[in-house]
Design a protein around this motif. Structure first.
Motif, PDB file in Angstrom:
ATOM      1  N   UNK A   1       4.420  -0.411  -3.323  1.00  9.42           N
ATOM      2  CA  UNK A   1       4.884   0.983  -3.325  1.00  9.42           C
ATOM      3  C   UNK A   1       5.481   1.296  -1.952  1.00  9.42           C
ATOM      4  N   UNK A   2       6.706   1.770  -1.969  1.00 17.01           N
ATOM      5  CA  UNK A   2       7.401   2.034  -0.720  1.00 17.01           C
ATOM      6  C   UNK A   2       7.192   3.491  -0.313  1.00 17.01           C
ATOM      7  N   UNK A   3       6.326   3.704   0.683  1.00 15.49           N
ATOM      8  CA  UNK A   3       6.038   5.067   1.157  1.00 15.49           C
ATOM      9  C   UNK A   3       6.900   5.344   2.375  1.00 15.49           C
ATOM     10  N   UNK A   4       7.482   6.542   2.394  1.00 10.16           N
ATOM     11  CA  UNK A   4       8.400   6.853   3.488  1.00 10.16           C
ATOM     12  C   UNK A   4       7.963   8.106   4.232  1.00 10.16           C
ATOM     13  N   UNK A   5       8.090   8.051   5.537  1.00 12.74           N
ATOM     14  CA  UNK A   5       7.919   9.209   6.421  1.00 12.74           C
ATOM     15  C   UNK A   5       6.609   9.969   6.142  1.00 12.74           C
ATOM     16  N   UNK A   6       6.689  11.264   5.784  1.00 12.69           N
ATOM     17  CA  UNK A   6       5.478  12.078   5.643  1.00 12.69           C
ATOM     18  C   UNK A   6       4.556  11.546   4.549  1.00 12.69           C
ATOM     19  N   UNK A   7       5.121  10.828   3.564  1.00 10.50           N
ATOM     20  CA  UNK A   7       4.302  10.323   2.466  1.00 10.50           C
ATOM     21  C   UNK A   7       3.294   9.268   2.943  1.00 10.50           C
ATOM     22  N   UNK A   8       3.576   8.637   4.075  1.00 12.19           N
ATOM     23  CA  UNK A   8       2.687   7.583   4.568  1.00 12.19           C
ATOM     24  C   UNK A   8       1.310   8.168   4.899  1.00 12.19           C
ATOM     25  N   UNK A   9       1.300   9.257   5.685  1.00  8.72           N
ATOM     26  CA  UNK A   9       0.024   9.867   6.074  1.00  8.72           C
ATOM     27  C   UNK A   9      -0.702  10.438   4.860  1.00  8.72           C
ATOM     28  N   UNK A  10       0.056  10.994   3.920  1.00  5.17           N
ATOM     29  CA  UNK A  10      -0.549  11.560   2.702  1.00  5.17           C
ATOM     30  C   UNK A  10      -1.300  10.467   1.946  1.00  5.17           C
ATOM     31  N   UNK A  11      -0.654   9.315   1.774  1.00  8.91           N
ATOM     32  CA  UNK A  11      -1.276   8.222   1.022  1.00  8.91           C
ATOM     33  C   UNK A  11      -2.441   7.604   1.801  1.00  8.91           C
ATOM     34  N   UNK A  12      -2.276   7.452   3.102  1.00  5.88           N
ATOM     35  CA  UNK A  12      -3.358   6.867   3.914  1.00  5.88           C
ATOM     36  C   UNK A  12      -4.616   7.732   3.840  1.00  5.88           C
ATOM     37  N   UNK A  13      -4.419   9.068   3.873  1.00  3.53           N
ATOM     38  CA  UNK A  13      -5.569   9.968   3.821  1.00  3.53           C
ATOM     39  C   UNK A  13      -6.215   9.951   2.439  1.00  3.53           C
ATOM     40  N   UNK A  14      -5.383   9.864   1.393  1.00  2.00           N
ATOM     41  CA  UNK A  14      -5.911   9.925   0.025  1.00  2.00           C
ATOM     42  C   UNK A  14      -6.537   8.603  -0.405  1.00  2.00           C
ATOM     43  N   UNK A  15      -6.111   7.496   0.201  1.00  2.00           N
ATOM     44  CA  UNK A  15      -6.581   6.178  -0.230  1.00  2.00           C
ATOM     45  C   UNK A  15      -7.022   5.339   0.958  1.00  2.00           C
ATOM     46  N   UNK A  16      -8.123   5.747   1.611  1.00  2.03           N
ATOM     47  CA  UNK A  16      -8.533   5.009   2.813  1.00  2.03           C
ATOM     48  C   UNK A  16      -8.913   3.554   2.522  1.00  2.03           C
ATOM     49  N   UNK A  17      -9.274   3.270   1.271  1.00  2.00           N
ATOM     50  CA  UNK A  17      -9.707   1.911   0.936  1.00  2.00           C
ATOM     51  C   UNK A  17      -8.545   1.011   0.498  1.00  2.00           C
ATOM     52  N   UNK A  18      -7.347   1.578   0.365  1.00  2.00           N
ATOM     53  CA  UNK A  18      -6.210   0.799  -0.147  1.00  2.00           C
ATOM     54  C   UNK A  18      -5.680  -0.153   0.922  1.00  2.00           C
TER      55      UNK A  18
END
Lengths: 90, 286
Positions: B161-178
Motif C-alpha cells: 500500500x502506497x501511503x503518501x504525505x499526511x496519510x503516512x502518520x495516519x496509518x502509522x498511528x492507526x496500525x502500530x503493529x503493521x
C-alpha cells in the motif's frame, strides 16, 4: 433525390442504456460513445430501412413532442452520427 | 540482470531484475509472505538499470524498464529504488494487463462482497482501504481493482500500500503493529511509505469477490454523500481504467455490467473518522 439515412446494422453496435445516457460501442472502430437524447431515438426511428431527413422529422414528431423541429440542426446531428459510423447514408 | 526478485500478487506474476542489490533486498523483505509466479513464469518483467554504466556507483540513478515502457520516464535516485520498482510494476499492469479490466481503485471485501473506491491521487482511497483492513475488512488492493470480464467478479491485487504525505502518520498511528517500508522523502509525489498488507490479505488474495458498492471519496471537504448516476459512473470509470480502450468490447461489456449492477456514491470527508463512518453506514444500508 433526398439522401436516406440508415442506422448502422445491429451487429455493428452494442447499445446499453444506462440512464439518461446510453453507452454505444462501435465494433468496427472500438470507440465508445456516451450519448444522450435524441441520439438513441434517432437510431430507433431510422432503423435498418432508413428515412430521409424530412421523413425522420415527421417520424420523431409522431412519437415525441418535437417543438419547432429544426431541419438544419437535425441534419448536422445526422452528419455527426454518419462520421461516427452510427448512421449510414445510401 | 545481476539481482533478481520474483513474486505473485493476486493473479499476476512479476520478475524484477536490478543492477543494484538494495531495491531487490527491500522487495524481498516486504513481499516475504507472497507466493512465486504460477509455474515460475512471470506475466511481466521489470528492469531497474543504470542510465550509464558508471551511474551504478557515481550518483546512482535508477531507470525503469520492462515489457512496457514510457519513453520519457525520469530516473530516480537509488535511495528511492523501491519506489522505482513499484512504479515499474504498476506501469506493466497499467499498459500491459489484458485479462482483466483494470480500475484505478482500492478494494476491500467483507462477506464475499467488495467495496470499490476510486479517485485521483490524494482522494484517500489507499488510506481508507488500509484503515478498513483494521476493522474487519479484507484488503484486496489499494491501486488496481481487477474486474473479470467473464464473471464480473473483482480480483485482488494486494501490492504494497502506497501511503503518501499526511496519510503516512495516519496509518502509522492507526496500525502500530503493521510492517512498513522505509520512509522515502523527496519523491516526485512527496513523502512515500509503503505498508505491507496484513497476512489475511495475502492468504486470501486468490479469492475474488462480487462488487457490491462503488464510492468516489474526496478528502478535505465538509461531510457530504450524493448518489452518482450510472451515466456519470460509466464516464468516470472509463477515465479511471488504464486499459479500457485496449480491452475493446470485453471492456465495454465488463464496465456496463458493473455500472448497472452496483450503486455508486460520492463521499466528501474532512477526516478519516468521518469517512469510515460514512462507509460503514452506506454498507449497512445496502
Amino acid at each position: 433525390m433526398a439522401a436516406v439515412y440508415r442506422a448502422a446494422p445491429a451487429e455493428a453496435l452494442r447499445i446499453v442504456p444506462l440512464d439518461a445516457f446510453t453507452a454505444i460501442y462501435h465494433r468496427a472502430s472500438g470507440i465508445t460513445h456516451l450519448v444522450g437524447p435524441p441520439v438513441p431515438e434517432i437510431l430507433t426511428a431510422l432503423g435498418p430501412d432508413g428515412l430521409t431527413l424530412p421523413a425522420l422529422i415527421a417520424r420523431l414528431g409522431d412519437t415525441y413532442d418535437l417543438l419547432d423541429a429544426d431541419e438544419a440542426a437535425l441534419g448536422a446531428r445526422l452528419d455527426e452520427l454518419v462520421a461516427a459510423g452510427l448512421v449510414r447514408t445510401a | 540482470m545481476k539481482h533478481v526478485f520474483s513474486v505473485r500478487i493476486g493473479p499476476v506474476g512479476f520478475r524484477v531484475g536490478s543492477d543494484w542489490r538494495a531495491p531487490i533486498r527491500q522487495l524481498a523483505a516486504l513481499y516475504a509472505g507472497y507466493p512465486q509466479p504460477e509455474d515460475g513464469v512471470p506475466d511481466f518483467t521489470v528492469r531497474l538499470f543504470a542510465q550509464r554504466p558508471w551511474r551504478r556507483v557515481i550518483r546512482p540513478a535508477v531507470m525503469i524498464g520492462g515489457d512496457f515502457m514510457i519513453p520519457d520516464a525520469a530516473p530516480l535516485p537509488l535511495a528511492q529504488g523501491l519506489l522505482a520498482a513499484e512504479m515499474a510494476m504498476n506501469l506493466q499492469m497499467a499498459l500491459g494487463q489484458r485479462r482483466y479490466l483494470l480500475l484505478h481503485a482500492s478494494a476491500v471485501e467483507r462477506d464475499g462482497r467488495v467495496l470499490l473506491m476510486t479517485g485521483e491521487s490524494g482522494s484517500g482511497k489507499s488510506t481508507l482501504a488500509a484503515l478498513l483492513s483494521q476493522r474487519g475488512w479484507r484488503l484486496m488492493g489499494d491501486e488496481f481493482a481487477l474486474i473479470d470480464p467473464v464473471t464480473g467478479l473483482a480480483h485482488a491485487f494486494p501490492r504494497l500500500v502506497s501511503l503518501k504525505n499526511a496519510a503516512i502518520a495516519v496509518a502509522e498511528a492507526a496500525m502500530p503493529q503493521a510492517r512498513f517500508g522505509p520512509l522515502l522523502e523527496g519523491t516526485p509525489k512527496g513523502a512515500i511509505r509503503h505498508l505491507v498488507p496484513d497476512a489475511a490479505a495475502v492468504a486470501a488474495m486468490d479469492m475474488p469477490g462480487k462488487p457490491a458498492l462503488l464510492l468516489f471519496p474526496r478528502f478535505g471537504f465538509a461531510p457530504d454523500i450524493r448518489d452518482v448516476a450510472p451515466g456519470e459512473v460509466f464516464m468516470r470509470l472509463t477515465q479511471a481504467s488504464t486499459n479500457y480502450v485496449a480491452m475493446g468490447e470485453r471492456g465495454f461489456d465488463a464496465l456496463t455490467r458493473l455500472v448497472l449492477s452496483i450503486p455508486a456514491q460520492a463521499i466528501d470527508y474532512p477526516d478519516t473518522k468521518h469517512a469510515l463512518a460514512q462507509v460503514e453506514a452506506l454498507w449497512e444500508a445496502l
